[in-house]
Design a protein around this motif. Structure first.
Motif, PDB file in Angstrom:
ATOM      1  N   SER A 146       0.843  -1.194   0.000  1.00  0.00           N
ATOM      2  CA  SER A 146       0.000   0.000   0.000  1.00  0.00           C
ATOM      3  C   SER A 146       0.879   1.245   0.000  1.00  0.00           C
ATOM      4  O   SER A 146       2.071   1.193   0.338  1.00  0.00           O
ATOM      5  CB  SER A 146      -0.899   0.011   1.242  1.00  0.00           C
ATOM      6  N   ILE A 147       0.298   2.387  -0.373  1.00  0.00           N
ATOM      7  CA  ILE A 147       1.036   3.655  -0.346  1.00  0.00           C
ATOM      8  C   ILE A 147       1.564   3.916   1.063  1.00  0.00           C
ATOM      9  O   ILE A 147       2.707   4.351   1.247  1.00  0.00           O
ATOM     10  CB  ILE A 147       0.137   4.822  -0.794  1.00  0.00           C
ATOM     11  N   ALA A 148       0.752   3.607   2.076  1.00  0.00           N
ATOM     12  CA  ALA A 148       1.160   3.849   3.460  1.00  0.00           C
ATOM     13  C   ALA A 148       2.392   3.030   3.812  1.00  0.00           C
ATOM     14  O   ALA A 148       3.345   3.532   4.416  1.00  0.00           O
ATOM     15  CB  ALA A 148       0.011   3.527   4.413  1.00  0.00           C
ATOM     16  N   ASP A 149       2.397   1.748   3.427  1.00  0.00           N
ATOM     17  CA  ASP A 149       3.551   0.893   3.732  1.00  0.00           C
ATOM     18  C   ASP A 149       4.772   1.296   2.903  1.00  0.00           C
ATOM     19  O   ASP A 149       5.915   1.214   3.385  1.00  0.00           O
ATOM     20  CB  ASP A 149       3.202  -0.571   3.489  1.00  0.00           C
ATOM     21  N   GLN A 150       4.558   1.742   1.672  1.00  0.00           N
ATOM     22  CA  GLN A 150       5.678   2.225   0.870  1.00  0.00           C
ATOM     23  C   GLN A 150       6.351   3.430   1.536  1.00  0.00           C
ATOM     24  O   GLN A 150       7.581   3.549   1.545  1.00  0.00           O
ATOM     25  CB  GLN A 150       5.206   2.611  -0.532  1.00  0.00           C
ATOM     26  N   GLN A 151       5.533   4.309   2.102  1.00  0.00           N
ATOM     27  CA  GLN A 151       6.101   5.477   2.787  1.00  0.00           C
ATOM     28  C   GLN A 151       6.893   5.056   4.020  1.00  0.00           C
ATOM     29  O   GLN A 151       7.934   5.645   4.326  1.00  0.00           O
ATOM     30  CB  GLN A 151       4.980   6.451   3.155  1.00  0.00           C
ATOM     31  N   LEU A 152       6.414   4.047   4.722  1.00  0.00           N
ATOM     32  CA  LEU A 152       7.149   3.557   5.894  1.00  0.00           C
ATOM     33  C   LEU A 152       8.483   2.935   5.477  1.00  0.00           C
ATOM     34  O   LEU A 152       9.480   3.057   6.195  1.00  0.00           O
ATOM     35  CB  LEU A 152       6.294   2.557   6.665  1.00  0.00           C
ATOM     36  N   VAL A 153       8.504   2.281   4.322  1.00  0.00           N
ATOM     37  CA  VAL A 153       9.769   1.754   3.805  1.00  0.00           C
ATOM     38  C   VAL A 153      10.725   2.905   3.492  1.00  0.00           C
ATOM     39  O   VAL A 153      11.924   2.841   3.784  1.00  0.00           O
ATOM     40  CB  VAL A 153       9.535   0.874   2.553  1.00  0.00           C
ATOM     41  N   GLU A 154      10.189   3.989   2.918  1.00  0.00           N
ATOM     42  CA  GLU A 154      11.017   5.171   2.634  1.00  0.00           C
ATOM     43  C   GLU A 154      11.571   5.760   3.941  1.00  0.00           C
ATOM     44  O   GLU A 154      12.728   6.193   4.000  1.00  0.00           O
ATOM     45  CB  GLU A 154      10.204   6.228   1.887  1.00  0.00           C
ATOM     46  N   ILE A 155      10.759   5.772   4.988  1.00  0.00           N
ATOM     47  CA  ILE A 155      11.230   6.286   6.282  1.00  0.00           C
ATOM     48  C   ILE A 155      12.309   5.372   6.847  1.00  0.00           C
ATOM     49  O   ILE A 155      13.309   5.837   7.409  1.00  0.00           O
ATOM     50  CB  ILE A 155      10.041   6.436   7.256  1.00  0.00           C
ATOM     51  N   ALA A 156      12.129   4.050   6.685  1.00  0.00           N
ATOM     52  CA  ALA A 156      13.164   3.108   7.121  1.00  0.00           C
ATOM     53  C   ALA A 156      14.467   3.354   6.369  1.00  0.00           C
ATOM     54  O   ALA A 156      15.560   3.273   6.948  1.00  0.00           O
ATOM     55  CB  ALA A 156      12.685   1.670   6.924  1.00  0.00           C
ATOM     56  N   LYS A 157      14.363   3.668   5.069  1.00  0.00           N
ATOM     57  CA  LYS A 157      15.559   4.012   4.290  1.00  0.00           C
ATOM     58  C   LYS A 157      16.254   5.229   4.884  1.00  0.00           C
ATOM     59  O   LYS A 157      17.488   5.278   4.995  1.00  0.00           O
ATOM     60  CB  LYS A 157      15.183   4.294   2.829  1.00  0.00           C
ATOM     61  N   ALA A 158      15.451   6.230   5.280  1.00  0.00           N
ATOM     62  CA  ALA A 158      16.021   7.449   5.871  1.00  0.00           C
ATOM     63  C   ALA A 158      16.742   7.123   7.175  1.00  0.00           C
ATOM     64  O   ALA A 158      17.837   7.639   7.449  1.00  0.00           O
ATOM     65  CB  ALA A 158      14.916   8.467   6.109  1.00  0.00           C
ATOM     66  N   LEU A 159      16.125   6.265   7.986  1.00  0.00           N
ATOM     67  CA  LEU A 159      16.766   5.878   9.243  1.00  0.00           C
ATOM     68  C   LEU A 159      18.063   5.114   9.000  1.00  0.00           C
ATOM     69  O   LEU A 159      19.063   5.316   9.698  1.00  0.00           O
ATOM     70  CB  LEU A 159      15.810   5.005  10.070  1.00  0.00           C
ATOM     71  N   SER A 160      18.048   4.235   7.990  1.00  0.00           N
ATOM     72  CA  SER A 160      19.242   3.439   7.720  1.00  0.00           C
ATOM     73  C   SER A 160      20.406   4.307   7.275  1.00  0.00           C
ATOM     74  O   SER A 160      21.567   3.933   7.427  1.00  0.00           O
ATOM     75  CB  SER A 160      18.941   2.379   6.649  1.00  0.00           C
ATOM     76  N   ALA A 161      20.087   5.469   6.694  1.00  0.00           N
ATOM     77  CA  ALA A 161      21.135   6.389   6.236  1.00  0.00           C
ATOM     78  C   ALA A 161      21.454   7.455   7.285  1.00  0.00           C
ATOM     79  O   ALA A 161      22.173   8.406   6.996  1.00  0.00           O
ATOM     80  CB  ALA A 161      20.698   7.052   4.940  1.00  0.00           C
ATOM     81  N   ASP A 162      20.888   7.294   8.500  1.00  0.00           N
ATOM     82  CA  ASP A 162      21.123   8.262   9.589  1.00  0.00           C
ATOM     83  C   ASP A 162      20.732   9.683   9.190  1.00  0.00           C
ATOM     84  O   ASP A 162      21.454  10.645   9.461  1.00  0.00           O
ATOM     85  CB  ASP A 162      22.588   8.233  10.042  1.00  0.00           C
ATOM     86  N   ALA A 163      19.600   9.829   8.521  1.00  0.00           N
ATOM     87  CA  ALA A 163      19.131  11.152   8.107  1.00  0.00           C
ATOM     88  C   ALA A 163      18.812  12.003   9.325  1.00  0.00           C
ATOM     89  O   ALA A 163      18.136  11.546  10.252  1.00  0.00           O
ATOM     90  CB  ALA A 163      17.900  11.014   7.220  1.00  0.00           C
TER      91      ALA A 163
END
Length: 501
Positions: A146-163
Motif C-alpha cells: 500500500s502507499i502507506a507501507d511504501q512510505q514507511l519503507v522510505e522512512i526506514a531508508k532514511a533511518l538506515s542512512a542516519d538522516a
C-alpha cells in the motif's frame, strides 16, 4: 521546544525556471527535535524548496547550511549523503526488489568475500521496522505494498542512512485515517529521536496535530515563520492567500430543473449493485461514503470508462451505451477524474493541447488543428479559471497540483457539458484554490449544469451539495436533503451504525 543551533538553515534562496520565478529569497531554519510545517497555496514554491533540499534543483542564489556549514547539494546523492531524506506523496521504490533490498539500495552490507550479505540486510531491515513500531516483512517484494507501507519503507531508508533532516511532502494525501495515525506516530518518534522534521500538507488539522512551528509562503516568497501556538488557522489562510478568503463553500440556492442524469439499477459485480438516482439541472448531488464503497466506480461506469453488468444511464431522457465515453461526451457528459495525473492529463503534452484535447475535432479546419485556434481557446479557459503558468506551450507537468486541476476543469468545461461529474475535485489542492473550485461549481449549477460530485471530505459534501447520496459496500443506503445532512447522519449511514438515542 527545540533550541540552539539549527540543523538546517535556508538563507535567501531563489530559483527561476525561464521567466518564471518559483522561489524568491526564502529563508527559514529547521531544528532537531522539532516538526516544522511549510504551507502555501499551490504555486507558492513549496515543491521547489523541497527539490532544492533533495538535490534535484540547485538554487540560483542563496545558501543551504547543514550544522552551520554551507552544503553543496548538486545531486540527490549529495542530499542523502548530507543526511537529508525526502518522503514524497508517491514513493519511488523498485517494485521488483524486496523491501530489504530497497532499504539497503546503495549501502548493501557485504560478507566475507565482498558479496552482498542478504541475511544481514534482512536483519537490519527488521530492526528498523521494530524501531518504527510497524510490521512489514523485509523479504516481500515492494510491488503490491500500500502507499502507506511504501512510505514507511522510505522512512526506514532514511533511518538506515542516519538522516538528520526528514522532509515529508504531502505524505497523507492518499492515506486512510488509521494509516495517517500510524504515520504520525512514526513521525513523532523521528522527531523525539532528534531529527529535524519538515512537514508539508494542505490539511490544517494535521499541521496543528504534529508541528510546533510553521513557515508560510505566498507567490514564491517567505511571508512569516510562526509558533503554531500563537496563530489561528484563519490567520494562516489570510497570510497564504493574501486576502480574506470569504466563504469556502459559496453555495447558491437554485431551483432544480428537469432531470439531466438518470441512473437506474446500475450494477457491476462485485463492486456495486442496484444503484439508482437522478440529478436535475442546476443541482449539485454528492456521492459520499468510505473509501472502497464504490463511489468512483459508479461514476466511471456512468461515463463509460468502466463496464457495467446491468442497468441504464440516461442523459436528458436519452440512453447511453455501456462502455462508450465517446457517446457520453457527445451527449454532454464531462468527467473530472480523481487521479488528474494518470487519468485527467497527458503530462508530456503542453497546457494548450491538454485543454483542447476533447474538442480537437471541432477546433480543426479541413482536418487540421491550427495552433492559433488551439491557443486562443486554451487561453480563454485557463484565464477563466485564473490558472498560473509561464507559457501555454509549457508541459502541463511543470504546473503545480492546483493549476493542473484547473487545466483538467478547463478541458472539460470548454465542452459546455450538460452533466459535470467531479471525483474528489479539491483533493491535494490548497485552500484558496478549493474556494475557487467551489465557486465555479456553484456558478455552473446556477447556469443549469447538473453536477455529480464524489468527495471524501465531509465539510465539502455538506457545504456544496443539495442532496447527499451515501454508499456503503457497493450499495446506495441513504439519500439526505441538504437540510438533514450532518456529519453524524452521513457517517452513521456510511458505516451502518445506528445513531445513539
Amino acid at each position: 521546544m527545540a533550541a540552539g543551533t539549527p540543523v538546517l538553515r535556508v538563507r535567501a534562496v531563489s530559483k527561476s525556471f525561464g521567466a518564471v520565478a518559483a522561489v524568491r529569497e526564502v529563508s527559514f531554519d529547521l531544528y532537531g527535535g522539532e516538526a516544522h510545517a511549510l504551507v502555501g497555496e499551490n504555486g507558492a514554491g513549496k515543491s521547489t524548496i523541497v527539490k532544492m533540499l533533495a538535490g534535484v534543483h540547485r538554487p540560483d542564489s542563496g545558501t543551504i547550511e547543514l550544522n552551520g556549514v554551507p552544503a553543496e547539494l548538486h545531486t540527490p546523492a549529495d542530499a542523502k549523503a548530507a543526511g537529508i531524506a525526502v518522503i514524497y506523496q508517491e514513493p519511488t521504490l523498485f517494485p521488483d526488489l524486496t523491501v530489504a533490498e530497497n532499504i539497503a539500495m546503495g549501502r548493501q552490507p557485504l560478507g566475507r568475500f565482498k558479496t552482498i550479505d542478504r541475511a544481514a540486510m534482512v536483519r537490519q531491515a527488521a530492526q528498523l521496522f521494530t524501531r518504527l513500531g510497524v510490521s512489514i516483512d523485509p523479504n516481500r517484494p515492494a510491488r503490491g505494498l500500500s502507499i502507506a507501507d511504501q512510505q514507511l519503507v522510505e522512512i526506514a531508508k532514511a533511518l538506515s542512512a542516519d538522516a538528520r533532516v526528514v522532509v515529508m511532502d504531502e505524505p497523507t494525501a492518499a492515506l486512510t485515517g488509521v494509516e495517517v495515525e500510524r504515520l504520525f506516530a512514526v513521525a513523532r518518534s523521528l522527531r523525539d529521536d532528534g531529527a529535524a522534521l519538515m512537514f508539508i500538507s494542505h490539511r490544517f488539522e494535521e499541521i496543528t496535530a504534529l508541528c510546533e512551528r510553521v513557515t508560510i509562503m505566498r507567490d514564491g516568497r517567505h511571508v512569516s515563520t510562526e509558533l503554531l501556538a500563537g496563530i489561528t488557522v484563519d490567520e494562516m489562510v489570510r497570510k497564504m492567500v493574501g486576502r480574506d478568503l470569504g466563504a469556502l463553500f459559496p453555495k447558491q440556492d437554485v431551483t432544480p430543473g428537469a432531470v439531466a442524469l438518470s441512473v437506474r439499477d446500475l450494477s457491476r459485480d462485485p463492486v456495486f449493485k442496484d444503484v439508482s438516482f437522478d440529478v436535475r439541472a442546476g443541482e449539485i448531488v454528492a456521492l459520499a461514503g468510505l473509501i472502497g464503497s464504490g463511489r468512483s466506480e459508479v461514476v466511471q461506469s456512468i461515463f463509460g470508462v468502466d463496464p457495467r453488468d446491468s442497468g441504464t444511464v440516461e442523459i436528458a431522457g436519452k440512453a447511453l451505451r455501456p462502455s462508450s465515453p465517446k457517446q457520453a461526451m457527445a451527449a454532454g457528459v464531462a468527467l473530472v477524474p480523481e487521479d488528474r495525473r494518470q487519468q485527467g492529463l497527458v503530462m508530456e503534452l503542453s497546457i494548450e493541447r491538454n485543454v483542447t484535447l476533447p474538442r480537437s475535432r471541432s477546433l480543426s479546419r479541413l482536418g487540421f488543428l491550427t495552433g492559433g485556434r488551439e491557443r486562443r481557446s486554451a487561453r480563454e479557459w485557463t484565464e477563466r479559471l485564473t490558472t498560473k503558468y509561464g507559457r501555454l506551450s509549457d508541459e502541463v507537468g511543470t504546473l503545480s497540483g492546483g493549476n493542473q486541476q484547473k487545466v483538467v476543469l478547463a478541458k472539460w468545461l470548454a465542452t459546455k457539458p450538460t452533466v459535470l461529474i467531479v471525483d474528489e475535485p479539491t483533493r491535494g489542492i490548497d485552500v484558496g484554490t478549493k474556494a475557487e473550485v467551489h465557486r465555479l461549481m456553484s456558478r455552473l449549477a446556477a447556469e443549469g449544469v447538473a453536477v455529480l460530485m464524489v468527495s471524501s471530505e465531509l465539510p465539502e459534501v455538506l457545504g456544496m451539495a443539495d442532496r447527499v447520496l451515501v454508499m456503503r459496500e457497493g450499495r446506495l443506503v441513504a439519500e439526505l436533503d441538504r437540510s438533514e445532512a450532518t456529519e453524524e447522519s452521513v457517517m452513521f449511514a456510511a458505516t451502518g451504525q445506528e445513531a445513539s438515542l
